[in-house]
Design an enzyme around this catalytic site. Structure first.
Site, short mmCIF file in Angstrom:
data_model
loop_
_atom_site.label_atom_id
_atom_site.label_comp_id
_atom_site.label_asym_id
_atom_site.label_seq_id
_atom_site.Cartn_x
_atom_site.Cartn_y
_atom_site.Cartn_z
N ASP A 1 48.02 117.99 -92.33
CA ASP A 1 49.09 116.98 -91.52
C ASP A 1 48.31 116.03 -90.74
OD1 ASP A 1 51.56 117.25 -93.20
OD2 ASP A 1 52.21 118.80 -91.44
N ARG B 1 47.10 112.75 -99.18
CA ARG B 1 48.58 112.32 -99.19
C ARG B 1 48.44 110.96 -98.15
NH1 ARG B 1 51.71 116.20 -95.69
NH2 ARG B 1 51.73 117.38 -97.36
#
Length: 306
Positions: free
Chosen positions: A132, A182
């Site tokens: 992340d 992502r």
């Protein structure tokens, strides 16, 4: 201004105590957070994968300030991955990891070593890890750690946030064969010199980044709930002659579930970001900041049950 206030509140101890102790708060939180235990996470994963969806799991926790806390996070991920493997879910569910939960804030080398341990466990479970992206001050460190991890674990996923001005540049650097990236809009506060200030600018940046990734040789993971951006993604897939299995859509647990199922039914790769754990406060506040509709849902739920 409301978004900025909520992002500031996500790091406020006083507001945290107020929200966490408010009656019925946790009932509302469960719209966005699968629960607090591994068992809760597995139940959600089994339900979602049973409907043809993919999953990425986040063990909630961040801003770790000592090695003991970081070690506990690693053990939590290893347990989760062992349970995924035992349930035969490794091919349908991966994990998302925040490096600040692994010690990044005080020891980058420790965070790297801890991430390696999680990547090893993921490989044994026949799945992958995505790092992340967090506060803008961690971007360079996170990309350094990503580069090192990919030496031994080339399938480690990256995250780029379109609200940051260097997002398109980073996408171009990462759009190579085998690179999982992502793309999201971003949910952290940042100064104007490093981040776009308006929703329109962030959306335009998202489209520019998406064009780079979809034209590249990597595996784009398009994280958005925006119908217009989803339509553009579909058009870019056709333009770049991408097969459905060469990219995926991603959405958050509890947000637009009908759309998630619609995309999956059409044959798209659709992955749901499922967060769980006791440290849900910061994550929850950022979800409220992302969309006014989320805040409205929260306030209406409290009012209707008070």
């Amino acid at each position: 201004m409301l978004r900025q206030a909520l992002l500031v509140a996500s790091r406020s101890g006083g507001v945290r105590k107020l929200v966490e102790t408010a009656p019925l708060t946790r009932d509302v939180v469960h719209r966005f957070v699968a629960g607090e235990s591994v068992d809760d996470a597995l139940r959600a994963t089994e339900s979602l994968t049973g409907e043809g969806l993919l999953v990425t799991l986040d063990v909630l926790g961040e801003d770790t300030l000592d090695a003991g806390q970081a070690e506990a996070t690693v053990k939590g991920y290893v347990e989760l991955l062992d349970r995924l493997a035992g349930a035969g879910l490794g091919t349908r569910a991966e994990v998302s990891v925040k490096l600040t939960a692994l010690g990044q804030a005080f020891d980058e080398d420790l965070a790297l070593e801890n991430a390696r341990r999680i990547c090893t466990a993921a490989r044994q479970a026949s799945t992958t890890v995505t790092l992340d992206m967090e506060d803008h001050t961690t971007v360079d460190s996170t990309l350094r750690i990503l580069h090192e991890l990919r030496r031994d674990f080339p399938d480690t996923g990256a995250v780029i946030q379109s609200y940051l001005r260097r997002a398109e540049e980073h996408c171009a650097e990462l759009a190579y064969e085998g690179s999982r990236v992502r793309l999201c809009k971003g949910a952290y506060a940042a100064p104007e010199d490093v981040a776009f200030g308006s929703k329109d600018e962030v959306n335009k940046s998202y489209v520019r980044c998406m064009k780079v990734l979809m034209a590249g040789k990597g595996y784009p993971m398009l994280a958005t709930h925006d119908p217009r951006l989803i339509d553009i993604a579909g058009a870019l897939a056709v333009l770049n002659e991408r097969e459905p299995e060469s990219f995926e859509y991603q959405m958050l647990y509890g947000i637009r579930p009908q759309e998630q199922r619609r995309l999956a039914a059409q044959g798209a790769q659709m992955r749901v970001y499922v967060a769980y754990g006791q440290e849900w406060y910061g994550y929850f506040m950022r979800r409220l900041a992302e969309r006014p509709a989320n805040l409205g849902f929260f306030l209406r739920s409290l009012a209707s049950k008070s």
